[in-house]
Design a protein around this motif. Structure first.
Motif, PDB file in Angstrom:
ATOM      1  N   ASN A 150       0.754  -1.320  15.500  1.00  0.00           N
ATOM      2  CA  ASN A 150       1.498  -0.321  14.743  1.00  0.00           C
ATOM      3  C   ASN A 150       1.168  -0.448  13.260  1.00  0.00           C
ATOM      4  N   ILE A 151       1.169   0.670  12.561  1.00  0.00           N
ATOM      5  CA  ILE A 151       0.994   0.632  11.110  1.00  0.00           C
ATOM      6  C   ILE A 151       2.364   0.832  10.481  1.00  0.00           C
ATOM      7  N   SER A 152       2.894  -0.246   9.920  1.00  0.00           N
ATOM      8  CA  SER A 152       4.200  -0.197   9.282  1.00  0.00           C
ATOM      9  C   SER A 152       3.985  -0.044   7.771  1.00  0.00           C
ATOM     10  N   SER A 153       4.723  -0.779   6.967  1.00  0.00           N
ATOM     11  CA  SER A 153       4.574  -0.702   5.514  1.00  0.00           C
ATOM     12  C   SER A 153       5.431  -1.785   4.887  1.00  0.00           C
ATOM     13  N   GLN A 154       5.037  -2.228   3.703  1.00  0.00           N
ATOM     14  CA  GLN A 154       5.915  -3.144   2.991  1.00  0.00           C
ATOM     15  C   GLN A 154       7.237  -2.447   2.668  1.00  0.00           C
ATOM     16  N   HIS A 155       7.230  -1.110   2.643  1.00  0.00           N
ATOM     17  CA  HIS A 155       8.457  -0.369   2.372  1.00  0.00           C
ATOM     18  C   HIS A 155       9.370  -0.284   3.586  1.00  0.00           C
ATOM     19  N   GLY A 156       8.997  -0.917   4.671  1.00  0.00           N
ATOM     20  CA  GLY A 156       9.930  -1.116   5.767  1.00  0.00           C
ATOM     21  C   GLY A 156      10.678  -2.425   5.630  1.00  0.00           C
ATOM     22  N   MET A 157      10.308  -3.211   4.601  1.00  0.00           N
ATOM     23  CA  MET A 157      10.945  -4.524   4.403  1.00  0.00           C
ATOM     24  C   MET A 157      11.646  -4.639   3.060  1.00  0.00           C
ATOM     25  N   MET A 167       4.354  -8.442  -1.432  1.00  0.00           N
ATOM     26  CA  MET A 167       5.580  -9.031  -0.897  1.00  0.00           C
ATOM     27  C   MET A 167       5.792 -10.469  -1.322  1.00  0.00           C
ATOM     28  N   ALA A 168       4.806 -11.069  -1.978  1.00  0.00           N
ATOM     29  CA  ALA A 168       4.980 -12.424  -2.496  1.00  0.00           C
ATOM     30  C   ALA A 168       5.488 -12.407  -3.938  1.00  0.00           C
ATOM     31  N   PHE A 169       5.521 -11.220  -4.524  1.00  0.00           N
ATOM     32  CA  PHE A 169       5.823 -11.086  -5.954  1.00  0.00           C
ATOM     33  C   PHE A 169       7.327 -10.902  -6.139  1.00  0.00           C
ATOM     34  N   MET A 216       1.778   5.320  -9.168  1.00  0.00           N
ATOM     35  CA  MET A 216       0.586   4.501  -9.362  1.00  0.00           C
ATOM     36  C   MET A 216       0.875   3.325 -10.293  1.00  0.00           C
ATOM     37  N   GLU A 217       1.553   3.584 -11.378  1.00  0.00           N
ATOM     38  CA  GLU A 217       1.882   2.513 -12.320  1.00  0.00           C
ATOM     39  C   GLU A 217       2.775   1.466 -11.663  1.00  0.00           C
ATOM     40  N   TYR A 218       3.727   1.921 -10.859  1.00  0.00           N
ATOM     41  CA  TYR A 218       4.605   0.997 -10.145  1.00  0.00           C
ATOM     42  C   TYR A 218       3.805   0.127  -9.173  1.00  0.00           C
ATOM     43  N   SER A 219       2.871   0.751  -8.458  1.00  0.00           N
ATOM     44  CA  SER A 219       2.064   0.010  -7.489  1.00  0.00           C
ATOM     45  C   SER A 219       1.190  -1.036  -8.171  1.00  0.00           C
ATOM     46  N   ILE A 220       0.587  -0.676  -9.284  1.00  0.00           N
ATOM     47  CA  ILE A 220      -0.241  -1.626 -10.027  1.00  0.00           C
ATOM     48  C   ILE A 220       0.612  -2.785 -10.526  1.00  0.00           C
ATOM     49  N   MET A 221       1.804  -2.476 -11.018  1.00  0.00           N
ATOM     50  CA  MET A 221       2.704  -3.514 -11.513  1.00  0.00           C
ATOM     51  C   MET A 221       3.130  -4.467 -10.403  1.00  0.00           C
ATOM     52  N   ARG A 222       3.356  -3.933  -9.187  1.00  0.00           N
ATOM     53  CA  ARG A 222       3.851  -4.748  -8.077  1.00  0.00           C
ATOM     54  C   ARG A 222       2.755  -5.535  -7.361  1.00  0.00           C
ATOM     55  N   THR A 223       1.482  -5.222  -7.597  1.00  0.00           N
ATOM     56  CA  THR A 223       0.384  -5.854  -6.860  1.00  0.00           C
ATOM     57  C   THR A 223      -0.261  -6.944  -7.709  1.00  0.00           C
ATOM     58  N   PRO A 224      -0.106  -8.231  -7.339  1.00  0.00           N
ATOM     59  CA  PRO A 224      -0.679  -9.309  -8.143  1.00  0.00           C
ATOM     60  C   PRO A 224      -2.199  -9.285  -8.221  1.00  0.00           C
ATOM     61  N   MET A 225      -2.866  -8.875  -7.142  1.00  0.00           N
ATOM     62  CA  MET A 225      -4.318  -8.845  -7.178  1.00  0.00           C
ATOM     63  C   MET A 225      -4.803  -7.768  -8.142  1.00  0.00           C
ATOM     64  N   ALA A 273       1.202  -4.140   7.856  1.00  0.00           N
ATOM     65  CA  ALA A 273       2.037  -3.564   6.805  1.00  0.00           C
ATOM     66  C   ALA A 273       1.214  -3.410   5.535  1.00  0.00           C
ATOM     67  N   PRO A 274       0.656  -2.223   5.298  1.00  0.00           N
ATOM     68  CA  PRO A 274      -0.149  -2.044   4.082  1.00  0.00           C
ATOM     69  C   PRO A 274       0.712  -1.997   2.829  1.00  0.00           C
ATOM     70  N   GLY A 275       0.121  -2.461   1.721  1.00  0.00           N
ATOM     71  CA  GLY A 275       0.686  -2.198   0.412  1.00  0.00           C
ATOM     72  C   GLY A 275       0.180  -0.847  -0.059  1.00  0.00           C
ATOM     73  N   ARG A 276      -0.077  -0.719  -1.357  1.00  0.00           N
ATOM     74  CA  ARG A 276      -0.588   0.561  -1.858  1.00  0.00           C
ATOM     75  C   ARG A 276      -2.074   0.658  -1.541  1.00  0.00           C
ATOM     76  N   ILE A 277      -2.429   1.662  -0.752  1.00  0.00           N
ATOM     77  CA  ILE A 277      -3.805   1.861  -0.314  1.00  0.00           C
ATOM     78  C   ILE A 277      -4.331   3.156  -0.932  1.00  0.00           C
ATOM     79  N   LEU A 278      -5.477   3.074  -1.575  1.00  0.00           N
ATOM     80  CA  LEU A 278      -6.114   4.240  -2.175  1.00  0.00           C
ATOM     81  C   LEU A 278      -6.988   4.919  -1.129  1.00  0.00           C
ATOM     82  N   THR A 279      -6.551   6.063  -0.657  1.00  0.00           N
ATOM     83  CA  THR A 279      -7.255   6.735   0.441  1.00  0.00           C
ATOM     84  C   THR A 279      -8.270   7.752  -0.043  1.00  0.00           C
TER      85      THR A 279
END
Length: 256
Positions: A147-154, A254-256, A209-218, A192-198
Motif C-alpha cells: 500500500n502507498i500511505s503517507s507520512q501525513h497518515g501519522m 518523520m525523524a525531525f 513547497m517551503e513547508y516541505s523543504i523545511m520539514r525534510t532534513p536531507m 509512506a512517502p514524504g514530499r515527492i516531486l512528480t
C-alpha cells in the motif's frame, strides 16, 4: 530480475509514483497490469504501458476507478484470467482533494477523498486477498500487498483533513491485514512517502513547497523512483519476513 515472472497490479499506475513503480517492476521481470481512470500521463509523455513495451516488458492497461468495487473486481479477474495468478497488489491510486481545514471541508470533498484513498485501498486489499487465498505458496507467500500511505497518515497534514485521515486508514489497514492473514502466507506492507516531486505542474502558491523543504532534513526532496525502489523491496522475496510495516521514504521528515 527480482520479480521475474511475477504478476503485479499497480493502481494509479499511469502517472507519478505509480508510473515509477510500474516501470521499475517491469524492468525487474514482472508482468504488470495498470489500473487507472486514464492512460494519460499527468506529467506529460508516453503512456506507461507503451514505455514498458518499448523496454521489452509486458504491461496491460485496464480502466479502473478504485472507488467502484466492480472496477477493482474486474481488474483482478482480468489480470488473473490472462496471467494465471496475482503475486503483488500495489494500492497506489489516491487524490488530494481540496486541502481544507475541518470547518471548511465539505461533505462532498470528504466523501470523494475517502472513496478513493480509503475505500479504494480497502477494495484493492480485499480483492487481492480473495485471490491470494486460492493460490499456492511461492517464495514463502501466496501474495503480497504494498500500500502507498503517507507520512501525513501519522502526523498532521496542515489544511488537509480528508487526505490525512484517508492515509491514516491505509496505515491501519496495512497492520490489520498483515496480522489477520500472516498464517495464510499473505504479506502486507506499506510505503509512506514524504514530499515527492512528480513533475506535475505546481499549484498556486509556494507555501506547501517551503513547508516541505523545511520539514525534510536531507538536502533534496523525494523522487518517484525513491518510492518505487522501496516498494520493490517489499514486493520481493527479500522481504518475506517483513509484514505490517509502514516504510518511510521521507528524507528524514518523520525523524525531525
Amino acid at each position: 530480475m527480482r520479480l521475474k515472472d511475477k504478476v503485479v497490479i499497480v493502481t494509479g499506475g499511469s502517472s507519478g509514483i505509480g508510473r515509477a513503480i510500474a516501470t521499475l517492476f517491469a524492468r525487474e521481470g514482472a508482468r504488470v497490469a495498470i489500473g487507472d481512470v486514464s492512460e494519460a500521463v499527468l506529467e506529460g509523455g508516453v503512456p506507461t504501458r507503451e514505455i514498458i513495451a518499448e523496454q521489452g516488458g509486458t504491461a496491460r492497461f485496464h480502466h479502473c476507478d478504485v472507488s467502484v468495487w466492480h472496477d477493482v473486481d474486474a481488474l483482478v479477474t482480468r489480470t488473473v484470467a490472462e496471467f494465471g495468478r496475482l503475486d503483488v497488489m500495489v494500492n497506489n491510486a489516491a487524490i488530494r482533494g481540496e486541502g481544507r481545514k475541518l470547518h471548511e471541508t465539505t461533505e462532498a470533498d470528504w466523501d470523494r477523498v475517502m472513496a478513493v484513498n480509503a475505500k479504494g485501498a480497502f477494495f484493492g486489499c480485499k480483492r487481492a486477498v480473495q485471490q491470494f487465498l486460492t493460490q499456492e505458496v511461492i517464495d514463502e507467500a501466496r501474495g503480497r500487498i504494498v500500500n502507498i500511505s503517507s507520512q501525513h497518515g501519522m502526523v498532521a497534514s496542515p489544511g488537509k483533513l480528508a487526505y490525512g485521515t484517508g492515509k491514516a486508514a491505509v496505515a491501519y489497514m496495512t497492520r490489520q491485514i498483515a496480522v489477520d492473514y500472516a498464517k495464510d502466507y499473505i504479506i502486507c506492507n506499506a510505503v509512506a512517502p514524504g514530499r515527492i516531486l512528480t513533475g506535475r505542474p505546481a499549484g498556486p502558491g509556494t507555501d506547501a513547497m517551503e513547508y516541505s523543504i523545511m520539514r525534510t532534513p536531507m538536502p533534496r526532496l523525494g523522487r518517484p523512483m525513491d518510492v518505487a525502489q522501496a516498494a520493490l523491496f517489499l514486493a520481493s522475496a527479500e522481504a518475506s519476513f517483513v509484514t505490517g510495516h509502514n516504510l518511510m521514504v521521507d528524507g528524514g521528515w518523520m525523524a525531525f
